[in-house]
Scaffold this active site. Structure first.
Site, PDB file in Angstrom:
ATOM      1  CG  ASN A  89      -0.161  -0.045   2.527  1.00 37.73           C
ATOM      2  OD1 ASN A  89       1.043  -0.298   2.549  1.00 37.73           O
ATOM      3  ND2 ASN A  89      -0.842   0.197   3.621  1.00 37.73           N
ATOM      4  CE  LYS A  90       3.027   1.959   4.418  1.00 38.06           C
ATOM      5  NZ  LYS A  90       3.797   1.173   5.350  1.00 38.06           N
ATOM      6  CB  ILE A  91       4.791   6.191  -2.242  1.00 40.17           C
ATOM      7  CG1 ILE A  91       4.562   7.157  -3.388  1.00 40.17           C
ATOM      8  CG2 ILE A  91       6.263   6.044  -1.913  1.00 40.17           C
ATOM      9  CD1 ILE A  91       4.228   8.532  -2.957  1.00 40.17           C
TER      10      ILE A  91
END
Ligand SMILES: *Cc1c(COP(=O)(O)O)cnc(C)c1O
Length: 381
Positions: A190-192
């Site tokens: 879910n991170k960048i």
């Protein structure tokens, strides 16, 4: 029903798959291999300056190793930002140490320098000088880093920057992930950017990087036989995962532009709405990647943040409350906390909105329509 609009879902394309195929062709299906080095160099290059990156298998593992390198042991105290994901604090307990929580200030939503100093003074007064400080650049927003580092250096306490959510953000034109004694990143789904699961620890010199590698690969001493004088971990990133990361680094700037575009979309959407505040930088010192766009619902509004989340959820739009402060979590109910409930207030009013770099124009249009229906419903009551 429309297909679900996620808060922040993985965004990978052909390039990542090409590198993964390369790993298969070369048979580097292991926590060693060339993609790991390429991925690390790409991050070092991106961060600029004297930074040494070691890719590990999670952000949590990275915090664990950073604390270990700072000598955190059984019964030590580590000061930790309360307003964050639980992964910031969990590794403190892995070492038998105790997190003491510090509230946020309302400008960056990150560690409040004033309460940080108050916590340090109180710990020193009872003869328990903290061993380390962990602050966070939450939702991509840089903390008041100069103030925090000055306090750390005045009291001679090392500082870890949890930049898990802040790859690409900048504080006073310097990249997040380059501040303090160590920084960490996360490459969770879910991170960048993602490696499916993964993380990295950023150190400021080569010697510390060597120590990170030592502890992350079972603390194996230099010897032909397997010689071990300390306890280590099995925390290295897989070469297959690093292949994904290498491809993701090539599009990082694009991904950040897309996240920032979402943020400006929401700012426009709510610009005439007095009940909604879109969280943003207070000035140009704080250049957020806007990993997630967050809003606060006014306490004067005829609806609550939870009403809004419920409404979005039934329309298949994922939205979530802000992180529940750790000092309010049952698992840490006996831990000390310094602050004035700023983070609790944010938690009670906040919503994280869909912010992925892969949101389509149609997704944004749909989100705008659902919000319009929601506000219409509440203006009729
Ligand atoms: C995601 C995250 C972590 C943990 O990273 P993992 O890779 O999931 O272990 C730590 N801190 C913050 C603030 C995070 O958002």
């Amino acid at each position: 029903m429309n297909s679900k609009i996620w808060l922040s879902s993985p965004h990978v394309e052909d390039k990542e798959l090409d590198y993964v195929n390369q790993a298969f062709l070369d048979n580097w299906i292991a926590p060693v291999g060339p993609h790991i080095f390429d991925f690390e160099y790409a991050i070092e290059d991106y961060l600029e300056g004297s930074n040494f990156v070691t890719a590990l298998n999670s952000g949590t593992a990275s915090i664990h190793v950073a604390l270990k390198l700072l000598g955190v042991k059984q019964n030590d105290i580590v000061l930790c930002q309360s307003f964050t994901f639980v992964a910031t604090a969990n590794p403190i307990t892995y070492l038998g140490a105790t997190p003491v929580f510090v509230d946020s200030e309302s400008e960056t939503w990150n560690m409040c320098p004033k309460y940080l100093e108050e916590a340090i003074k109180e710990c020193i007064r009872v003869n328990k000088k903290p061993k380390a400080i962990i602050f966070v650049d939450l939702y991509g927003m840089p903390a008041k880093i100069d103030e925090i580092l000055q306090i750390g250096s005045f009291y001679n306490i090392p500082v870890i920057e949890d930049a898990a959510e802040a790859l690409g953000s900048e504080y006073k034109k310097q990249k997040c992930g380059t501040f303090g004694d160590f920084s960490i990143f996360s490459f969770n789904g879910n991170k960048i950017i993602t490696t499916s699961g993964g993380g990295a620890i950023v150190s400021r010199n080569k010697k510390d990087k060597e120590k990170v590698l030592f502890y992350a690969t079972q603390a194996k001493e230099v010897a032909v036989h397997y010689q071990h004088e300390e306890v280590g971990y099995n925390y290295r990133l897989s070469n297959v995962c690093a292949a994904i990361g290498k491809g993701q680094m090539e599009v990082l700037d694009k991904r950040i532009t897309q996240r920032r575009f979402n943020h400006s979309f929401y700012q426009k959407l709510f610009k005439d709405n007095n009940d909604i505040y879109v969280f943003k930088s207070v000035n140009t010192d704080f250049n957020s990647n806007y990993w997630l766009t967050c809003i606060l619902v006014s306490t004067e509004a005829s609806y609550t943040n939870l009403d809004l989340i419920a409404y979005l959820t039934i329309h298949n739009i994922e939205a979530r409350p802000l992180w529940k402060p750790l000092h309010l979590q049952p698992v840490f109910q006996n831990n000390l906390y310094f602050g004035s409930q700023v983070s609790a207030g944010l938690y009670n009013q906040g919503v994280c909105l869909p912010s992925g770099s892969n949101l389509s124009p149609e997704n944004r249009l749909f989100i705008a329509e659902v919000f319009a229906k929601f506000f219409k419903q509440y203006s009729n009551v």
